[in-house]
Design an enzyme around this catalytic site. Structure first.
Site, PDB file in Angstrom:
ATOM      1  CB  CYS A 133       7.828 -85.371  84.704  1.00 33.71           C
ATOM      2  SG  CYS A 133       9.438 -85.869  85.030  1.00 33.71           S
ATOM      3  CG  HIS A 246      10.865 -82.264  87.557  1.00 36.16           C
ATOM      4  ND1 HIS A 246      11.258 -82.790  88.687  1.00 36.16           N
ATOM      5  CD2 HIS A 246      10.652 -83.116  86.883  1.00 36.16           C
ATOM      6  CE1 HIS A 246      11.566 -84.095  88.395  1.00 36.16           C
ATOM      7  NE2 HIS A 246      11.183 -84.197  87.157  1.00 36.16           N
TER       8      HIS A 246
END
Ligand code: NAP
Ligand code: 3JN
Length: 340
Positions: A133, A246
């Site tokens: 990710c 994130h």
């Protein structure tokens, strides 16, 4: 002519990423003829919803993939190592979310906006890898910069949400936060330290070179996706008490002269990216804004005044969506459009 439809499986369907994969297949209107939902023996007896139907969860086994066209895997690296080759042997193309196959030279590692052409290589092993990710959201804005200015070096620090560790970590942050604000003792089972009201400079395990596996995934995967092993990449990955999305502070040094103004206008034209960069109005990418949608947000784009050709930026994306499930379904879309 009627649109072709495909027999699809989700392996790891009961997990944080697998659940999102099921939703993404539905939301993105993927042409599903039939769907099989696979997990461990622990989940047999459960049902999950797809397009209004309740689908039973089956135990993932060697013969689970017979008659299937595509399997989206998110059941961990060892499960992928064991079962992806079986699926591929049965003619089912695997799109794998784990790190098990990412650096295999015969397996394409794909971010569809960046290197869709790499999917062509899938026939080699029948497996396509979804990057980590943190890598996905970083290469998305860096790819057009690399094409135009040539990237020499990347210095990145991440601020990663607990959902990256799965459902048990989401529960742990919630439980610890509730305990803390009620002045109760709290326990840590998932991370080696308390994550509530704390930051842990430790994601995945430590390697002999002092970096973590997560940090080295960012180094190696970035070079593979941007198809340039000369790019210097150094990473520090940090877990923060955020549920979803994130965030990354990224410093890029280019070979050709570059300016923040040029980078801003380049990224404004880049598919998959939304530039959010109006500090005067307190507008910059936030985890809470990125969560629940598929765009990668980029802002705080500034000239690095300490070097001749340097840019700083702040990049935020939903780690479970673009960082995992959405990217996997986008790969499947490229696959069925051009290769199946
Ligand atoms: P999670 O919430 O803990 O879910 C794990 C899933 O894997 C569950 O469905 C679980 O089934 C299944 N599973 C575990 N062991 C299995 C086995 N032996 N056989 C069959 N199924 C098994 O974890 P998650 O956050 O969804 O992550 C799952 C995996 O996706 C990770 O291990 C990682 O490889 C990958 N991932 C990738 C990214 C990325 O950066 N692209 C991000 C996060 C995760 P039960 O419910 O039955 O136990
Ligand atoms: O921690 C995060 O924010 C992302 C986690 C990814 C992850 C978690 C467990 C195993 C991975 C991954 O995708 O690299 C793996 C893995 O090595 O497969």
């Amino acid at each position: 002519m009627a649109e072709k439809q495909f027999n699809v499986a989700v392996a790891g369907a009961t997990g944080a990423v697998g659940n999102q994969m099921i939703s993404c297949l539905e939301e993105m209107n993927f042409p599903v003829k039939s769907i099989r939902l696979l997990a461990s023996h622990r989940s047999v007896g459960r049902t999950l919803r797809f397009k209004g139907d309740l689908i039973p969860v089956e135990e993932l086994k060697e013969d689970s993939f017979k008659g299937l066209d595509i399997a989206l895997f998110s059941a961990g690296g060892s499960t992928s190592k064991t079962f992806a080759p079986n699926a591929a042997r049965d003619g089912c193309v695997v799109i794998d979310n784990s790190s098990a196959w990412r650096m295999d030279p015969h397996v394409p590692l794909v971010v569809p906006e960046v290197n869709p052409h790499a999917v062509a290589q899938h026939s080699h092993k029948g497996i396509i890898a979804n990057p980590n990710c943190s890598t996905i959201q970083m290469v998305l804005p860096l790819s057009p910069i690399h094409k135009k200015y040539g990237i020499k070096r990347i210095v990145v620090s991440t601020y990663q949400a607990v959902s990256g560790t799965g459902k048990k970590a989401i529960d742990e942050l919630f439980d610890q936060s509730r305990a803390m604000i009620n002045f109760l003792d709290c326990q840590n089972n998932v991370y080696p330290h308390r994550i509530a009201f704390n930051c842990l400079p430790h994601i995945d395990s430590f390697l002999d070179n002092g970096y973590t596996k997560e940090e080295m995934k960012m180094v190696n995967e970035t070079r593979k996706i941007l198809e340039d092993d000369t790019i210097g990449v150094t990473a520090t990955t940090v877990r923060v008490p955020v549920f979803y999305s994130h965030s990354e502070s990224v410093n890029v040094e280019t070979k050709k002269p570059v300016s923040a103004t040029e980078v801003r206008s380049l990224l404004e034209k880049t598919p998959g990216i939304k530039v959010v960069d109006d500090p005067e109005q307190n507008l910059y990418p936030l985890a809470i804004d990125a969560a629940g949608q598929d765009l990668t947000l980029v802002g705080r784009i500034r000239d690095d005044e300490s070097i001749p050709n340097g840019i700083n930026m702040w990049i935020v994306a939903d780690n479970i969506r673009k960082g995992a499930a959405t990217n996997a379904v986008q790969i499947a879309q490229v696959l069925v459009k051009d290769y199946l």
